[in-house]
Scaffold this motif. Structure first.
Motif, PDB file in Angstrom:
ATOM      1  N   ARG A  63       5.908  16.679   3.547  1.00 18.54           N
ATOM      2  CA  ARG A  63       6.886  15.794   4.205  1.00 18.54           C
ATOM      3  C   ARG A  63       6.183  14.632   4.891  1.00 18.54           C
ATOM      4  NH1 ARG A  63       9.664  20.588   4.532  1.00 18.54           N
ATOM      5  NH2 ARG A  63       8.750  21.326   6.468  1.00 18.54           N
ATOM      6  N   LYS A  64       5.068  14.888   5.556  1.00 21.55           N
ATOM      7  CA  LYS A  64       4.324  13.805   6.213  1.00 21.55           C
ATOM      8  C   LYS A  64       3.831  12.779   5.199  1.00 21.55           C
ATOM      9  CE  LYS A  64       2.465  15.924  10.405  1.00 21.55           C
ATOM     10  NZ  LYS A  64       1.236  16.177  11.181  1.00 21.55           N
ATOM     11  N   VAL A  65       3.376  13.255   4.058  1.00 24.53           N
ATOM     12  CA  VAL A  65       2.824  12.374   3.036  1.00 24.53           C
ATOM     13  C   VAL A  65       3.921  11.552   2.362  1.00 24.53           C
ATOM     14  CG1 VAL A  65       1.676  12.364   0.770  1.00 24.53           C
ATOM     15  CG2 VAL A  65       0.782  13.782   2.616  1.00 24.53           C
ATOM     16  N   THR A  66       5.079  12.141   2.157  1.00 31.20           N
ATOM     17  CA  THR A  66       6.126  11.487   1.366  1.00 31.20           C
ATOM     18  C   THR A  66       7.167  10.734   2.188  1.00 31.20           C
ATOM     19  OG1 THR A  66       7.408  13.545   1.288  1.00 31.20           O
ATOM     20  CG2 THR A  66       5.887  13.107  -0.556  1.00 31.20           C
ATOM     21  N   ARG A  67       6.981  10.663   3.503  1.00 29.88           N
ATOM     22  CA  ARG A  67       7.924   9.909   4.342  1.00 29.88           C
ATOM     23  C   ARG A  67       7.188   8.804   5.088  1.00 29.88           C
ATOM     24  NH1 ARG A  67      11.232  15.036   6.362  1.00 29.88           N
ATOM     25  NH2 ARG A  67      12.384  15.361   4.431  1.00 29.88           N
ATOM     26  N   PRO A  68       7.014   7.665   4.443  1.00 29.68           N
ATOM     27  CA  PRO A  68       6.349   6.547   5.118  1.00 29.68           C
ATOM     28  C   PRO A  68       7.107   6.169   6.390  1.00 29.68           C
ATOM     29  CG  PRO A  68       6.606   6.085   2.785  1.00 29.68           C
ATOM     30  CD  PRO A  68       7.390   7.335   3.074  1.00 29.68           C
ATOM     31  N   GLU A  69       6.363   5.737   7.388  1.00 22.14           N
ATOM     32  CA  GLU A  69       6.965   5.475   8.694  1.00 22.14           C
ATOM     33  C   GLU A  69       7.220   4.007   8.981  1.00 22.14           C
ATOM     34  OE1 GLU A  69       4.721   7.479  11.697  1.00 22.14           O
ATOM     35  OE2 GLU A  69       5.004   9.431  10.747  1.00 22.14           O
ATOM     36  N   SER A  70       6.686   3.108   8.189  1.00 25.09           N
ATOM     37  CA  SER A  70       6.798   1.683   8.481  1.00 25.09           C
ATOM     38  C   SER A  70       7.592   0.974   7.386  1.00 25.09           C
ATOM     39  CB  SER A  70       5.394   1.068   8.573  1.00 25.09           C
ATOM     40  OG  SER A  70       5.466  -0.332   8.674  1.00 25.09           O
ATOM     41  N   PRO A  71       8.246  -0.131   7.723  1.00 24.35           N
ATOM     42  CA  PRO A  71       8.872  -0.933   6.671  1.00 24.35           C
ATOM     43  C   PRO A  71       7.844  -1.759   5.885  1.00 24.35           C
ATOM     44  CG  PRO A  71       9.319  -1.893   8.830  1.00 24.35           C
ATOM     45  CD  PRO A  71       8.593  -0.595   9.060  1.00 24.35           C
ATOM     46  N   ASN A  77       0.532   1.937   3.029  1.00 25.06           N
ATOM     47  CA  ASN A  77      -0.574   2.199   2.109  1.00 25.06           C
ATOM     48  C   ASN A  77      -1.837   2.556   2.881  1.00 25.06           C
ATOM     49  OD1 ASN A  77      -3.042   0.876   0.437  1.00 25.06           O
ATOM     50  ND2 ASN A  77      -1.548   1.840  -0.927  1.00 25.06           N
ATOM     51  N   ARG A  78      -2.088   1.860   3.967  1.00 24.10           N
ATOM     52  CA  ARG A  78      -3.274   2.174   4.784  1.00 24.10           C
ATOM     53  C   ARG A  78      -3.143   3.561   5.419  1.00 24.10           C
ATOM     54  NH1 ARG A  78      -4.044  -3.747   7.483  1.00 24.10           N
ATOM     55  NH2 ARG A  78      -5.153  -4.642   5.714  1.00 24.10           N
ATOM     56  N   ALA A  79      -1.944   3.887   5.886  1.00 29.76           N
ATOM     57  CA  ALA A  79      -1.725   5.212   6.493  1.00 29.76           C
ATOM     58  C   ALA A  79      -1.938   6.308   5.450  1.00 29.76           C
ATOM     59  CB  ALA A  79      -0.323   5.293   7.091  1.00 29.76           C
ATOM     60  N   VAL A 180       2.986   2.667  -2.147  1.00 30.48           N
ATOM     61  CA  VAL A 180       2.568   3.310  -0.895  1.00 30.48           C
ATOM     62  C   VAL A 180       1.322   4.142  -1.159  1.00 30.48           C
ATOM     63  CG1 VAL A 180       3.192   5.114   0.772  1.00 30.48           C
ATOM     64  CG2 VAL A 180       4.839   3.321   0.184  1.00 30.48           C
ATOM     65  N   TYR A 181       1.267   4.787  -2.316  1.00 29.86           N
ATOM     66  CA  TYR A 181       0.202   5.741  -2.654  1.00 29.86           C
ATOM     67  C   TYR A 181      -0.919   5.118  -3.466  1.00 29.86           C
ATOM     68  CZ  TYR A 181       4.115   8.511  -1.237  1.00 29.86           C
ATOM     69  OH  TYR A 181       5.169   9.008  -0.512  1.00 29.86           O
ATOM     70  N   ASN A 182      -0.766   3.875  -3.826  1.00 27.83           N
ATOM     71  CA  ASN A 182      -1.663   3.245  -4.771  1.00 27.83           C
ATOM     72  C   ASN A 182      -3.056   3.016  -4.202  1.00 27.83           C
ATOM     73  OD1 ASN A 182      -2.568   0.405  -6.151  1.00 27.83           O
ATOM     74  ND2 ASN A 182      -1.677   1.898  -7.521  1.00 27.83           N
ATOM     75  N   GLU A 183      -4.046   3.452  -4.946  1.00 28.16           N
ATOM     76  CA  GLU A 183      -5.443   3.225  -4.584  1.00 28.16           C
ATOM     77  C   GLU A 183      -6.116   2.253  -5.540  1.00 28.16           C
ATOM     78  OE1 GLU A 183      -7.187   4.753  -1.875  1.00 28.16           O
ATOM     79  OE2 GLU A 183      -5.130   5.215  -1.306  1.00 28.16           O
TER      80      GLU A 183
END
Length: 192
Positions: A63-71, A77-79, A180-183
């Motif tokens: 849940r932490k990984v899949t719920r980004p907190e910022s618009p 991405n940095r988080a 969001v997950y892109n490296e």
């Protein structure tokens, strides 16, 4: 596209066709077209990598990984990058004691590298805010979409590396959840 898939397959990656694992495909792996993380694969990998962490703590880490907190895509991405490199800080109760530890998203120990799952998917459709986009190739590690490839046909005059670059910029603007997950972003016209 096929050459890239064949090369990745030759080095041991699993290959899947996006429509096959789509929500309405024959082997669905996501609940809807807006979901970009393959949750089942992520959960299975986290259990393998983190055998001492209780299942409910694994689910909370997901849940932490899949719920980004910022618009902001860049902030998210940095988080995520920090979670990927530093692990997800978690707490849980075990034997009446509060425990603290990390949930690792990727196994980095060379002796246990096979705990990771490597999957490449071509034609992975993402629909976000009624915008339907389909990157050529999305690379998943443990169900996380860590790389996106945009490939242009070298036999087409207007299919240049610059056009591939512009296509990725469109994807970032229209389906930001994938990034969001892109490296890593990869572009090619078969020559460059």
């Amino acid at each position: 596209e096929q050459a890239a898939l064949d090369w990745l397959k030759s080095i041991g990656w699993q290959v899947a066709y996006g429509p096959d694992i789509a929500p309405d495909g024959p082997r669905p792996e996501r609940a809807d077209y807006g979901q970009v993380v393959l949750i089942g694969r992520l959960r299975d990998a986290l259990v393998r990598i983190n055998p001492d962490v209780p299942p409910e703590t694994i689910d909370e880490a997901i849940r932490k990984v899949t719920r980004p907190e910022s618009p902001s895509l860049v902030v998210n991405n940095r988080a995520f990058h920090r979670l990927l490199t530093d692990g997800v800080d978690m707490s849980w109760r075990e034997d009446g004691q509060e425990r603290h530890g990390k949930v690792w998203l990727i196994e980095r120990d060379p002796a246990r590298m096979d705990y990771n799952e490597f999957l490449v998917v071509n034609q992975f459709t993402v629909i976000e805010e009624k915008r339907n986009r389909r990157p050529d190739i999305v690379v998943f590690v443990n169900g996380l979409p860590l790389a996106v490839f945009e490939l242009k046909n070298p036999s087409e005059d207007k299919a240049t590396v610059y056009e591939a670059y512009k296509q990725l910029q469109t994807y970032k603007a229209e389906i930001p959840s994938l990034f969001v997950y892109n490296e890593l972003l990869v572009i090619s016209d078969g020559f460059a």
